[in-house]
Design an enzyme around this catalytic site. Structure first.
Site, PDB file in Angstrom:
ATOM      1  N   HIS A  75       0.840  -1.207   0.000  1.00 18.77           N
ATOM      2  CA  HIS A  75       0.000   0.000   0.000  1.00 18.77           C
ATOM      3  C   HIS A  75       0.871   1.251   0.000  1.00 18.77           C
ATOM      4  CE1 HIS A  75      -4.178  -1.525   1.440  1.00 18.77           C
ATOM      5  NE2 HIS A  75      -3.650  -2.315   0.528  1.00 18.77           N
ATOM      6  N   TYR A 204      -8.864   5.507   8.352  1.00 19.70           N
ATOM      7  CA  TYR A 204      -8.932   5.841   9.776  1.00 19.70           C
ATOM      8  C   TYR A 204      -9.983   6.934   9.911  1.00 19.70           C
ATOM      9  CZ  TYR A 204      -4.435   3.445  10.673  1.00 19.70           C
ATOM     10  OH  TYR A 204      -3.437   2.519  10.802  1.00 19.70           O
ATOM     11  N   PRO A 295      -3.052   0.316  19.263  1.00 21.95           N
ATOM     12  CA  PRO A 295      -2.850  -0.142  17.882  1.00 21.95           C
ATOM     13  C   PRO A 295      -3.013   0.932  16.800  1.00 21.95           C
ATOM     14  CG  PRO A 295      -4.921  -0.989  18.768  1.00 21.95           C
ATOM     15  CD  PRO A 295      -4.224  -0.319  19.894  1.00 21.95           C
ATOM     16  N   LYS A 299       2.077  -0.092  15.219  1.00 21.45           N
ATOM     17  CA  LYS A 299       3.520  -0.164  15.489  1.00 21.45           C
ATOM     18  C   LYS A 299       3.984  -1.398  16.280  1.00 21.45           C
ATOM     19  CE  LYS A 299       5.101   3.322  13.425  1.00 21.45           C
ATOM     20  NZ  LYS A 299       4.825   2.723  12.133  1.00 21.45           N
ATOM     21  N   TYR A 387       4.567   6.612  10.124  1.00 24.38           N
ATOM     22  CA  TYR A 387       3.701   5.470   9.815  1.00 24.38           C
ATOM     23  C   TYR A 387       4.446   4.377   9.056  1.00 24.38           C
ATOM     24  CZ  TYR A 387      -0.672   3.034   8.905  1.00 24.38           C
ATOM     25  OH  TYR A 387      -1.672   2.088   8.882  1.00 24.38           O
TER      26      TYR A 387
HETATM   27  P1  FAD Z   1       3.120 -11.670  21.613  1.00 23.85           P
HETATM   28  O1  FAD Z   1       2.573 -11.698  20.247  1.00 23.85           O
HETATM   29  O2  FAD Z   1       2.207 -11.354  22.744  1.00 23.85           O
HETATM   30  O3  FAD Z   1       3.785 -13.101  21.874  1.00 23.85           O
HETATM   31  C1  FAD Z   1       4.180 -13.537  23.150  1.00 23.85           C
HETATM   32  C2  FAD Z   1       4.102 -15.051  23.187  1.00 23.85           C
HETATM   33  O4  FAD Z   1       4.550 -15.516  24.454  1.00 23.85           O
HETATM   34  C3  FAD Z   1       2.682 -15.561  23.030  1.00 23.85           C
HETATM   35  O5  FAD Z   1       2.662 -16.557  22.043  1.00 23.85           O
HETATM   36  C4  FAD Z   1       2.322 -16.079  24.406  1.00 23.85           C
HETATM   37  O6  FAD Z   1       1.400 -17.159  24.346  1.00 23.85           O
HETATM   38  C5  FAD Z   1       3.678 -16.518  24.933  1.00 23.85           C
HETATM   39  N1  FAD Z   1       3.776 -16.567  26.384  1.00 23.85           N
HETATM   40  C6  FAD Z   1       3.226 -15.744  27.313  1.00 23.85           C
HETATM   41  N2  FAD Z   1       3.558 -16.132  28.548  1.00 23.85           N
HETATM   42  C7  FAD Z   1       4.343 -17.221  28.417  1.00 23.85           C
HETATM   43  C8  FAD Z   1       5.000 -18.067  29.341  1.00 23.85           C
HETATM   44  N3  FAD Z   1       4.883 -17.865  30.652  1.00 23.85           N
HETATM   45  N4  FAD Z   1       5.740 -19.091  28.867  1.00 23.85           N
HETATM   46  C9  FAD Z   1       5.840 -19.291  27.527  1.00 23.85           C
HETATM   47  N5  FAD Z   1       5.241 -18.524  26.610  1.00 23.85           N
HETATM   48  C10 FAD Z   1       4.514 -17.498  27.044  1.00 23.85           C
HETATM   49  N6  FAD Z   1       1.072  -4.234  15.683  1.00 23.85           N
HETATM   50  C11 FAD Z   1       1.481  -3.749  14.489  1.00 23.85           C
HETATM   51  O7  FAD Z   1       2.693  -3.608  14.290  1.00 23.85           O
HETATM   52  N7  FAD Z   1       0.604  -3.426  13.482  1.00 23.85           N
HETATM   53  C12 FAD Z   1      -0.726  -3.584  13.656  1.00 23.85           C
HETATM   54  O8  FAD Z   1      -1.478  -3.337  12.703  1.00 23.85           O
HETATM   55  C13 FAD Z   1      -1.209  -4.061  14.938  1.00 23.85           C
HETATM   56  N8  FAD Z   1      -2.516  -4.241  15.141  1.00 23.85           N
HETATM   57  C14 FAD Z   1      -2.923  -4.825  16.315  1.00 23.85           C
HETATM   58  C15 FAD Z   1      -4.273  -5.042  16.468  1.00 23.85           C
HETATM   59  C16 FAD Z   1      -4.726  -5.653  17.629  1.00 23.85           C
HETATM   60  C17 FAD Z   1      -6.210  -5.888  17.792  1.00 23.85           C
HETATM   61  C18 FAD Z   1      -3.794  -6.064  18.654  1.00 23.85           C
HETATM   62  C19 FAD Z   1      -4.264  -6.759  19.906  1.00 23.85           C
HETATM   63  C20 FAD Z   1      -2.450  -5.840  18.486  1.00 23.85           C
HETATM   64  C21 FAD Z   1      -2.000  -5.215  17.323  1.00 23.85           C
HETATM   65  N9  FAD Z   1      -0.648  -4.978  17.121  1.00 23.85           N
HETATM   66  C22 FAD Z   1      -0.246  -4.425  15.940  1.00 23.85           C
HETATM   67  C23 FAD Z   1       0.337  -5.329  18.146  1.00 23.85           C
HETATM   68  C24 FAD Z   1       1.015  -6.670  17.889  1.00 23.85           C
HETATM   69  O9  FAD Z   1       0.046  -7.683  17.720  1.00 23.85           O
HETATM   70  C25 FAD Z   1       1.956  -7.015  19.057  1.00 23.85           C
HETATM   71  O10 FAD Z   1       2.781  -5.916  19.303  1.00 23.85           O
HETATM   72  C26 FAD Z   1       2.810  -8.248  18.739  1.00 23.85           C
HETATM   73  O11 FAD Z   1       2.027  -9.414  18.855  1.00 23.85           O
HETATM   74  C27 FAD Z   1       4.009  -8.364  19.707  1.00 23.85           C
HETATM   75  O12 FAD Z   1       4.695  -9.564  19.499  1.00 23.85           O
HETATM   76  P2  FAD Z   1       5.460 -10.281  20.678  1.00 23.85           P
HETATM   77  O13 FAD Z   1       6.052 -11.512  20.090  1.00 23.85           O
HETATM   78  O14 FAD Z   1       6.324  -9.314  21.372  1.00 23.85           O
HETATM   79  O15 FAD Z   1       4.330 -10.664  21.741  1.00 23.85           O
HETATM   80  C1  PHB Z   2      -5.205  -4.189  11.202  1.00 22.27           C
HETATM   81  O1  PHB Z   2      -5.381  -4.392   9.985  1.00 22.27           O
HETATM   82  O2  PHB Z   2      -5.427  -5.081  12.044  1.00 22.27           O
HETATM   83  C2  PHB Z   2      -4.751  -2.868  11.668  1.00 22.27           C
HETATM   84  C3  PHB Z   2      -4.435  -1.885  10.739  1.00 22.27           C
HETATM   85  C4  PHB Z   2      -4.001  -0.640  11.191  1.00 22.27           C
HETATM   86  C5  PHB Z   2      -3.903  -0.392  12.534  1.00 22.27           C
HETATM   87  C6  PHB Z   2      -4.200  -1.373  13.462  1.00 22.27           C
HETATM   88  C7  PHB Z   2      -4.641  -2.623  13.024  1.00 22.27           C
HETATM   89  O3  PHB Z   2      -3.495   0.838  12.953  1.00 22.27           O
END
Ligand code: FAD
Ligand code: PHB
Length: 393
Positions: A75, A204, A295, A299, A387
């Site tokens: 995009h 948005y 979100p 980021k 962004y």
């Molecule tokens: P997580 O994905 O939380 O992974 C952590 C892992 O550790 C999990 O699998 C969990 O099960 C495991 N775990 C937890 N505790 C334990 C334990 N005690 N022992 C072993 N394993 C454990 N980010 C973006 O960049 N762009 C977006 O568009 C965006 N949109 C989002 C929309 C929503 C609705 C949400 C909720 C989040 C969004 N995010 C977005 C944020 C993004 O999803 C997170 O920042 C990302 O998942 C972080 O990755 P991580 O691996 O650090 O943590």
């Molecule tokens: C998504 O597609 O899940 C999404 C897109 C943009 C955002 C957050 C989530 O800022």
């Protein structure tokens, strides 16, 4: 009780843990990844969808982006909607050609799990009672239960990639970390729907009833969000109410939002949080374990992958040469980008959401800000470079 050894013990198989395992595997460094949920659960967790160019480049350059390159949707702009009009922010034009790619976090995770299993290196799902010990010594230890047995994993270092609710950060003794946070009085109700997206680019939308976002996962899958209460009860949101709210907030003269069967739904609370430093002895925190953002700026996943890129480089230097410069700089270097993303996400959130305790003055400021970023090339360029992801932060 059985005892094994590895170079880096990784807690958590989300995007951060899996990417770190992959980057270290490519460099011939031994890791064990421990995940407390099942593979099915981890692969089905619908979350992020927007990848920065730097995130895409990292995955592609290290051999984890083959399907991403084929299926990811590039995009070049996003749209901001307010006061009944849409305004395009031409991201690529404003950032010397940089862009974002739409590719679900579920797909990133599936690709990384497949690569890991193909590498033959250990990735254990459904481990229980994970705990980390001896963090300030040369031989930190992870204890856990797996398939009914107590296990001990001796490591040179531990990577805490276990997300915001994990056990690594709370294992750091009280008084070591400084914590910074902000709660928001709202959340997002998100749906995944089997319907072609009604707009080519993300929208948005600022609306008096609250924020809404039109996003997508593929040409056949829409991803949409509406601002709601942080503790919203999904039972109060039958499909008709969700669509009605989306129509109201995203609606425009001459444009209709197409509906489709809702495949998945959930409510996410919104919070900003950072802990400093992202290290204690030989425990290194990465991704959501150390910081989260609302979100709105898309980021979180991108920051998580940036952290583990730096961490992998630092581990490579340490294991090859014994030098600790990279590891010593890890936290400070990450935190510079983290705070830029914290500010951007907070700013986008404040500009686009309606809060109950805000008055007409706040509303006027939001609309003025929106008008400014959509009419001033300098303001639009600032939004755009944040962004798509700043290069040198
Ligand atoms: P997580 O994905 O939380 O992974 C952590 C892992 O550790 C999990 O699998 C969990 O099960 C495991 N775990 C937890 N505790 C334990 C334990 N005690 N022992 C072993 N394993 C454990 N980010 C973006 O960049 N762009 C977006 O568009 C965006 N949109 C989002 C929309 C929503 C609705 C949400 C909720 C989040 C969004 N995010 C977005 C944020 C993004 O999803 C997170 O920042 C990302 O998942 C972080 O990755 P991580 O691996 O650090 O943590
Ligand atoms: C998504 O597609 O899940 C999404 C897109 C943009 C955002 C957050 C989530 O800022």
């Amino acid at each position: 009780m059985s005892r094994t050894r590895t170079q880096v013990g990784i807690v958590g198989a989300g995007p951060a843990g899996l990417t770190l395992g992959h980057l270290l595997h490519v460099e011939g460094i031994d890791t064990v990844i421990l995940e407390d949920r099942s593979r099915e659960h981890v692969e089905a967790r619908v979350r992020a969808g927007v990848l920065e160019q730097g995130t895409v480049d990292l995955l592609v350059e290290t051999g984890a982006g083959e399907r991403l390159r084929r299926e990811g949707l590039v995009h070049h702009g996003i749209e901001l909607q307010f006061a009944g009009e849409r305004h395009r922010i031409p991201l690529s034009d404003l950032t010397g050609g940089r862009s974002i790619v739409i590719y679900g976090q579920t797909e990133v995770v599936k690709d990384l799990i497949r690569l890991r299993l193909d590498s033959g290196r250990p990735l254990h799902f459904e481990v229980a009672d994970v705990s980390v010990h001896d963090l300030e010594t040369q031989a930190p230890l992870i204890r856990y239960r797996h398939e009914g047995r107590d296990e001990e994993l001796e490591c040179d270092a531990i990577a805490g990639c276990d997300g915001f609710h994990g056990i690594c950060r709370p294992s750091i003794p009280a008084g070591v970390l400084s914590e910074f946070s902000r709660e928001y009085p709202f959340g997002w109700l998100g749906i995944l729907a089997a319907v072609a997206p009604s707009n080519e680019e993300l929208v948005y939308a600022h609306h008096e009833r609250g924020f809404a976002l039109l996003s997508l996962r593929s040409p056949e899958l829409g991803r949409l969000y509406v601002q709601c209460r942080p503790d919203e009860d999904l039972a109060e949101w039958p499909d008709e109410r969700i669509w009605e709210e989306l129509h109201t907030r995203l609606g425009l003269e001459g444009w209709t939002l197409a509906e489709g069967p809702i495949l998945e739904r959930g409510v996410t609370g919104m919070r900003s949080y950072v802990c400093e430093p992202m290290r204690y002895g030989r425990l290194f925190l990465a991704g959501d374990a150390a910081h989260i953002v609302p979100p709105t700026g898309a980021k979180g996943l991108n920051l998580a992958l940036h952290d583990v890129r730096l961490l992998a480089e630092a581990f490579v230097e340490w294991f090859r040469t014994g030098r600790t410069a990279g590891l010593d700089a890890y936290s400070d270097t990450c935190l510079r980008r983290v705070w830029r993303a914290e500010h951007f996400s907070w700013w986008m959130t404040r500009m686009l959401h309606r809060a109950e305790d805000e008055d007409a003055f706040d509303l006027k400021l939001q609309l003025s800000q929106l008008r400014y970023v959509t009419t001033s090339p300098a303001a639009a360029a600032s939004l755009a470079e944040n962004y798509v992801g700043l290069e040198n932060v």
